[in-house]
Enzyme design. Structure first.
Site, PDB file in Angstrom:
ATOM      1  N   ASP A   8      53.530 -20.303  -1.169  1.00  0.00           N
ATOM      2  CA  ASP A   8      52.676 -20.040  -0.022  1.00  0.00           C
ATOM      3  C   ASP A   8      51.534 -19.150  -0.507  1.00  0.00           C
ATOM      4  O   ASP A   8      51.629 -18.532  -1.572  1.00  0.00           O
ATOM      5  CB  ASP A   8      53.500 -19.337   1.066  1.00  0.00           C
ATOM      6  CG  ASP A   8      52.639 -18.817   2.198  1.00  0.00           C
ATOM      7  OD1 ASP A   8      51.902 -19.617   2.790  1.00  0.00           O
ATOM      8  OD2 ASP A   8      52.704 -17.600   2.466  1.00  0.00           O
ATOM      9  N   ASP A  10      48.957 -16.889   1.891  1.00  0.00           N
ATOM     10  CA  ASP A  10      48.817 -15.647   2.654  1.00  0.00           C
ATOM     11  C   ASP A  10      50.162 -14.949   2.817  1.00  0.00           C
ATOM     12  O   ASP A  10      51.111 -15.521   3.350  1.00  0.00           O
ATOM     13  CB  ASP A  10      48.231 -15.929   4.040  1.00  0.00           C
ATOM     14  CG  ASP A  10      46.841 -16.536   3.966  1.00  0.00           C
ATOM     15  OD1 ASP A  10      46.012 -16.035   3.178  1.00  0.00           O
ATOM     16  OD2 ASP A  10      46.576 -17.516   4.696  1.00  0.00           O
TER      17      ASP A  10
END
Length: 223
Positions: A8, A10
Site C-alpha cells: 500500500d 499512504d
C-alpha cells in the site's frame, strides 16, 4: 519462482495524512458542509474516493458522494500546483527495506487507493519509481477490499497467490489480501489500529519497519 511483495502507499510507504485531511476538508467546505474530524478522515485512507465519501457521509446520495470526490481531486491538484502540499516523507527505513527485498530477489508492486497521477508523483518525488514492476491504482480497479488490484499485480508480475505478500496499514488492505488468498502483512505505523488489522485477517503485524524484512520473507506465504 517469482516472489511478489505488494505495498500500500499512504500510511505504509509514505506519511501523507496531512495533505489528505486538508483536501478532504476543502471538498466538504466547498459543498457547504462541516468537515469530518481528522481522525475520521484518516480512517478512510486507502479507500477509493467515492467509497471514502460514502463512509464519511453515509446519509448523502450518490451525486453528493461523487461531487465530493471530484472536489477532493480538484483541491489536491490545486495544492500541488501552488506548491502548498506538505512533505509526504517515506517512513524511516522504508527505502532500505525496498532495497533489501529487491536485492534478495523480490519483485515489488504497489496497490493503492491513489490515482495513477498521484502515485506517480509520490514515487518520483522519492526516487523509487524504478523499484516497482506493477502499479495498481483506483483509476483502474474497484476500491479495496475488492481483490482486483492484487489479482492484476500477481498476473502482471508473473507471480502466484502462494508467493505473494500484501503489506498495508489498514483493515481494507488485510481484507483485500485475504480475498486474494495472499499473505497479509499489517504495519502498525499507519492509520488503523493493530487489533483492527488482526481482526481483518492479518497473518502478522510489523510494529517497526525493519520487522518487515522477515515478515514478508516468511516462508509461510499465503493464508
Amino acid at each position: 519462482m517469482i516472489r511478489l511483495a505488494v505495498f500500500d502507499c499512504d500510511g505504509t510507504l509514505v506519511d501523507s495524512q496531512a495533505n489528505i485531511c486538508v483536501a478532504c476538508e476543502r471538498a466538504f467546505e466547498k459543498a457547504g458542509l462541516v468537515p469530518p474530524p481528522r481522525d475520521d478522515i484518516r480512517r478512510i485512507v486507502g479507500l477509493s474516493l467515492v467509497e471514502a465519501m460514502q463512509v464519511l457521509l453515509p446519509q448523502a446520495d450518490d451525486a453528493l458522494h461523487r461531487a465530493l470526490a471530484a472536489d477532493y481531486k480538484a483541491a489536491f491538484h490545486a495544492m500541488r500546483a501552488s506548491g502548498e502540499l506538505a512533505d509526504e516523507p517515506l517512513f524511516d527505513g522504508i527505502a532500505e527495506v525496498l532495497t533489501t527485498l529487491s536485492d534478495d530477489g523480490w519483485v515489488l508492486g504497489v496497490a493503492t487507493g491513489k490515482s495513477d497521477r498521484g502515485l506517480a508523483h509520490i514515487l518520483a518525488a522519492h526516487g523509487i519509481t524504478d523499484r516497482f514492476v506493477t502499479l495498481q491504482t483506483a483509476d483502474r480497479h474497484p476500491s479495496k477490499p475488492d481483490p482486483a488490484m492484487l489479482f492484476a499485480a500477481i498476473a502482471e508480475a508473473g507471480a502466484t497467490a502462494a508467493t505473494t505478500a500484501m503489506i498495508g496499514d489498514t483493515s481494507f488492505d488485510m481484507a483485500m489480501a485475504r480475498a486474494a488468498r495472499v499473505r497479509a502483512v499489517g504495519v502498525a505505523w499507519g492509520y488503523h489500529a493493530v487489533h483492527e488489522l488482526s481482526d481483518a485477517g492479518a497473518d502478522v503485524v510489523a510494529t517497526a519497519v525493519p520487522e518487515l524484512l522477515h515478515m514478508v520473507a516468511d516462508s509461510r506465504t499465503g493464508p
